[in-house]
Scaffold this active site. Structure first.
Site, PDB file in Angstrom:
ATOM      1  CD  GLU A  65      -1.743   2.089   8.384  1.00  0.00           C
ATOM      2  OE1 GLU A  65      -1.262   2.132   7.056  1.00  0.00           O
ATOM      3  OE2 GLU A  65      -1.611   2.966   9.238  1.00  0.00           O
ATOM      4  CD  GLN A 105      -2.693   1.205   2.391  1.00  0.00           C
ATOM      5  OE1 GLN A 105      -3.520   2.338   2.608  1.00  0.00           O
ATOM      6  NE2 GLN A 105      -3.007   0.225   3.069  1.00  0.00           N
ATOM      7  N   GLY A 156      -7.426  20.280  19.118  1.00  0.00           N
ATOM      8  CA  GLY A 156      -6.881  21.739  19.070  1.00  0.00           C
ATOM      9  C   GLY A 156      -7.400  22.500  20.028  1.00  0.00           C
ATOM     10  N   GLY A 157      -7.502  23.864  20.115  1.00  0.00           N
ATOM     11  CA  GLY A 157      -7.823  24.827  21.252  1.00  0.00           C
ATOM     12  C   GLY A 157      -9.239  24.957  21.511  1.00  0.00           C
ATOM     13  CG  ASP A 204       0.432   0.863   4.822  1.00  0.00           C
ATOM     14  OD1 ASP A 204       1.902   0.794   4.949  1.00  0.00           O
ATOM     15  OD2 ASP A 204      -0.297  -0.300   4.929  1.00  0.00           O
TER      16      ASP A 204
HETATM   17  N1  COA Z   1      11.746 -10.017  -9.508  1.00  0.00           N
HETATM   18  C1  COA Z   1      12.547 -10.964  -8.544  1.00  0.00           C
HETATM   19  N2  COA Z   1      12.531 -10.713  -7.215  1.00  0.00           N
HETATM   20  C2  COA Z   1      11.824  -9.506  -6.863  1.00  0.00           C
HETATM   21  C3  COA Z   1      10.915  -8.899  -7.610  1.00  0.00           C
HETATM   22  C4  COA Z   1      11.115  -9.177  -9.196  1.00  0.00           C
HETATM   23  N3  COA Z   1      10.426  -8.414  -9.740  1.00  0.00           N
HETATM   24  N4  COA Z   1      10.277  -7.893  -6.789  1.00  0.00           N
HETATM   25  C5  COA Z   1      10.469  -8.247  -5.652  1.00  0.00           C
HETATM   26  N5  COA Z   1      11.463  -9.154  -5.489  1.00  0.00           N
HETATM   27  C6  COA Z   1      12.119  -9.855  -4.195  1.00  0.00           C
HETATM   28  C7  COA Z   1      12.826  -8.787  -3.564  1.00  0.00           C
HETATM   29  O1  COA Z   1      14.066  -8.623  -4.035  1.00  0.00           O
HETATM   30  C8  COA Z   1      12.966  -9.500  -2.218  1.00  0.00           C
HETATM   31  O2  COA Z   1      13.963 -10.439  -2.170  1.00  0.00           O
HETATM   32  P1  COA Z   1      15.140 -10.723  -1.032  1.00  0.00           P
HETATM   33  O3  COA Z   1      14.276 -11.109   0.248  1.00  0.00           O
HETATM   34  O4  COA Z   1      15.797 -11.959  -1.393  1.00  0.00           O
HETATM   35  O5  COA Z   1      15.954  -9.728  -0.869  1.00  0.00           O
HETATM   36  C9  COA Z   1      11.695 -10.373  -2.045  1.00  0.00           C
HETATM   37  O6  COA Z   1      11.174 -10.187  -3.462  1.00  0.00           O
HETATM   38  C10 COA Z   1      10.388  -9.886  -0.915  1.00  0.00           C
HETATM   39  O7  COA Z   1      10.515  -8.656  -0.847  1.00  0.00           O
HETATM   40  P2  COA Z   1      10.069  -8.106   0.409  1.00  0.00           P
HETATM   41  O8  COA Z   1       9.958  -6.488   0.628  1.00  0.00           O
HETATM   42  O9  COA Z   1      11.121  -8.444   1.570  1.00  0.00           O
HETATM   43  O10 COA Z   1       8.687  -8.449   0.698  1.00  0.00           O
HETATM   44  P3  COA Z   1       7.912  -9.188   1.858  1.00  0.00           P
HETATM   45  O11 COA Z   1       6.717  -9.738   1.480  1.00  0.00           O
HETATM   46  O12 COA Z   1       8.797 -10.311   2.580  1.00  0.00           O
HETATM   47  O13 COA Z   1       7.756  -7.969   2.897  1.00  0.00           O
HETATM   48  C11 COA Z   1       6.920  -5.675   3.630  1.00  0.00           C
HETATM   49  C12 COA Z   1       6.630  -7.117   2.722  1.00  0.00           C
HETATM   50  C13 COA Z   1       5.991  -4.962   3.237  1.00  0.00           C
HETATM   51  C14 COA Z   1       6.862  -6.049   5.013  1.00  0.00           C
HETATM   52  C15 COA Z   1       8.505  -5.274   3.310  1.00  0.00           C
HETATM   53  O14 COA Z   1       8.568  -5.013   1.797  1.00  0.00           O
HETATM   54  C16 COA Z   1       8.725  -3.846   4.094  1.00  0.00           C
HETATM   55  O15 COA Z   1       8.756  -4.110   5.076  1.00  0.00           O
HETATM   56  N6  COA Z   1       8.624  -2.692   3.191  1.00  0.00           N
HETATM   57  C17 COA Z   1       9.092  -1.435   3.763  1.00  0.00           C
HETATM   58  C18 COA Z   1       7.730  -0.920   4.680  1.00  0.00           C
HETATM   59  C19 COA Z   1       6.764  -0.797   3.909  1.00  0.00           C
HETATM   60  O16 COA Z   1       6.357  -0.216   2.729  1.00  0.00           O
HETATM   61  N7  COA Z   1       5.522  -1.264   4.556  1.00  0.00           N
HETATM   62  C20 COA Z   1       4.351  -1.178   4.133  1.00  0.00           C
HETATM   63  C21 COA Z   1       3.865  -2.051   3.227  1.00  0.00           C
HETATM   64  S1  COA Z   1       2.056  -1.422   2.843  1.00  0.00           S
END
Ligand code: COA
Length: 415
Positions: free
Chosen positions: A139, A17, A247-248, A168
């Site tokens: 979030e 998001q 607020g106030g 988010d």
């Molecule tokens: N091709 C190949 N690999 C891809 C890719 C693509 N097109 N797009 C993503 N990937 C890979 C990434 O490189 C990552 O690989 P790695 O773990 O080997 O480095 C993997 O997919 C997973 O990415 P990740 O971001 O760790 O996803 P997740 O589902 O485990 O975590 C979140 C999700 C949201 C918790 C995490 O991305 C995060 O903390 N983001 C920052 C904060 C944020 O925006 N949070 C709010 C989300 S609404």
């Protein structure tokens, strides 16, 4: 008509998001947003909270309007080559992967700078540099770490998260501002830069008034407009203030006719100081206008709950809309508690493009929230979200790939 961000090309490496909120806004302002997703699965939200089997969820469609989607495996050497071409061709890379994911993919800030020194690299992370910088964050984690949960809810209940997605969507908004600011600075410097929004920072920024109150509390030990005053107790940090105004001008949520069965038959009432006389007249308490216990804002502070209860006896005799009409006649600030159903059906929000009906080839018609930022010279037309990989060939062809090369990428499962 041209759009404000015409000519800006965004490499959209966002998911879920926070990041998609940001790139959707940029797309609405006219940027060409190319969303890069993994073949086969795509953004995880395509499949989350589905209401129609096999069809992109509303979660996805409502966050990814006006974008193009390409599939690309950026961990395969051939995929990395395509990504390099995209980096050279785009102005901004936006990502919200877990910390370090872009580096692990081989695209550090230094590498991106080598490929395109003008590129702006914009990231959302859960936390900024510090003890939690490596954490994955969603979030509600941000709401808790940014001061929102501790200050939301009632004094006698636990901390509460709010339905507004301040972690988010709030971060996405902050990031979008950072990106357009960096684009503006680039017009002077010719250089790209890194833009970082941490979700904790974004939530805290939106909770700024609570840090104000923390310092007021530390200085005076009491906050007279909080419901804990005068009969409750204050500790050493800002307490949950229920529905008190931030607020106030003191305010509270009051029952209206039908509250026994309708969970949203309520109105927010503000006891604005300049309107005090007219408030007293409207509720039939004219004696309060000059009574020393009620005549001034300071005198009223220890009696706010009694005042709200008295006004509520009056609001309970009418619907929230009637109460709104009555009070608006006299410029008394107030607002009905609108349900999502009422908001979805509100004609004036449809008329302004704030609520928009969109047609999708697989799901049919659905409602979404349009662009909340209206530019007079850059109007937004909301276009449906892309299907997974819908624009892969179109984008690759634009980048100069031949049909044969595209077929090869497909046979190698890179796209
Ligand atoms: N091709 C190949 N690999 C891809 C890719 C693509 N097109 N797009 C993503 N990937 C890979 C990434 O490189 C990552 O690989 P790695 O773990 O080997 O480095 C993997 O997919 C997973 O990415 P990740 O971001 O760790 O996803 P997740 O589902 O485990 O975590 C979140 C999700 C949201 C918790 C995490 O991305 C995060 O903390 N983001 C920052 C904060 C944020 O925006 N949070 C709010 C989300 S609404």
């Amino acid at each position: 008509m041209t759009k404000a961000l015409d000519g800006v090309r965004i490499l959209d490496f966002t998911h879920v998001q926070s990041g998609p909120t940001c790139t959707q806004l940029l797309a609405w302002f006219g940027a060409d947003v190319i969303k890069v997703e993994r073949a086969g699965e795509g953004d995880a939200t395509r499949g989350q909270l589905r209401d129609i089997p096999g069809v992109d969820s509303l979660y996805f469609t409502m966050l990814n309007h006006n974008k193009r989607s390409i599939t690309l495996d950026t961990k395969k050497p051939l995929g990395k080559e395509v990504l390099e071409t995209l980096i050279k061709d785009c102005d901004v890379l936006v990502e919200n992967f877990a910390p370090g994911a872009l580096d692990r993919m081989g695209f550090s800030w230094e590498r991106i700078q080598e490929l395109n020194p003008k590129m702006i690299v914009a990231s959302v992370k859960g936390f900024g540099p510090g003890p939690y910088e490596h954490c994955k964050v969603y979030e509600n984690v941000a709401q808790c770490a940014g001061g929102s949960a501790a200050t939301t809810g009632f004094d006698d209940g636990p901390p509460m998260v709010t339905g507004a997605q301040i972690g988010d969507s709030g971060s996405g908004l902050h990031l979008a501002l950072g990106i357009v600011t960096a684009l503006y600075q680039r017009t002077q410097t010719g250089r790209g830069q890194k833009v970082l929004t941490s979700m904790q920072d974004a939530v805290l920024n939106l909770c700024r008034v609570k840090l104000r109150d923390q310092q007021r509390l530390e200085r005076t030990g009491v906050m007279e407009e909080y419901p804990q005053y005068p009969n409750g107790t204050f500790g050493d940090s800002v307490p949950r203030a229920g529905n008190a105004s931030g607020g106030g001008q003191p305010g509270w949520i009051l029952k209206c006719k039908g509250w026994e069965t309708d969970p949203n038959a309520y109105i927010y009432f503000v006891a604005q100081a300049p309107a005090w006389g007219v408030i007293c007249r409207v509720i039939g308490k004219e004696e309060w206008i000059s009574h020393p216990d009620y005549a001034t804002p300071r005198a009223r502070l220890p009696r706010l709950m009694e005042i709200f209860a008295t006004v509520e006896e009056w609001t309970k005799t009418m619907t929230k809309f009637q109460a709104m009409d009555e009070m608006n006649q006299f410029d008394i600030p107030c607002g009905p508690i609108l349900s999502m159903k009422e908001i979805a059906e509100e004609p004036s929000l449809r008329a302004t493009g704030t609520i928009v009906e969109v047609d999708h080839p697989e799901r049919g018609k659905y409602l979404t929230v349009g662009n909340p930022i209206k530019l007079s010279d850059s109007p937004t037309e909301v276009e449906r979200s892309p299907l997974l990989g819908e624009h892969t060939e179109q984008v690759l062809a634009q980048l100069g790939y031949t049909g044969e090369q595209i077929a090869h990428l497909r046979s190698e499962h890179v796209i």
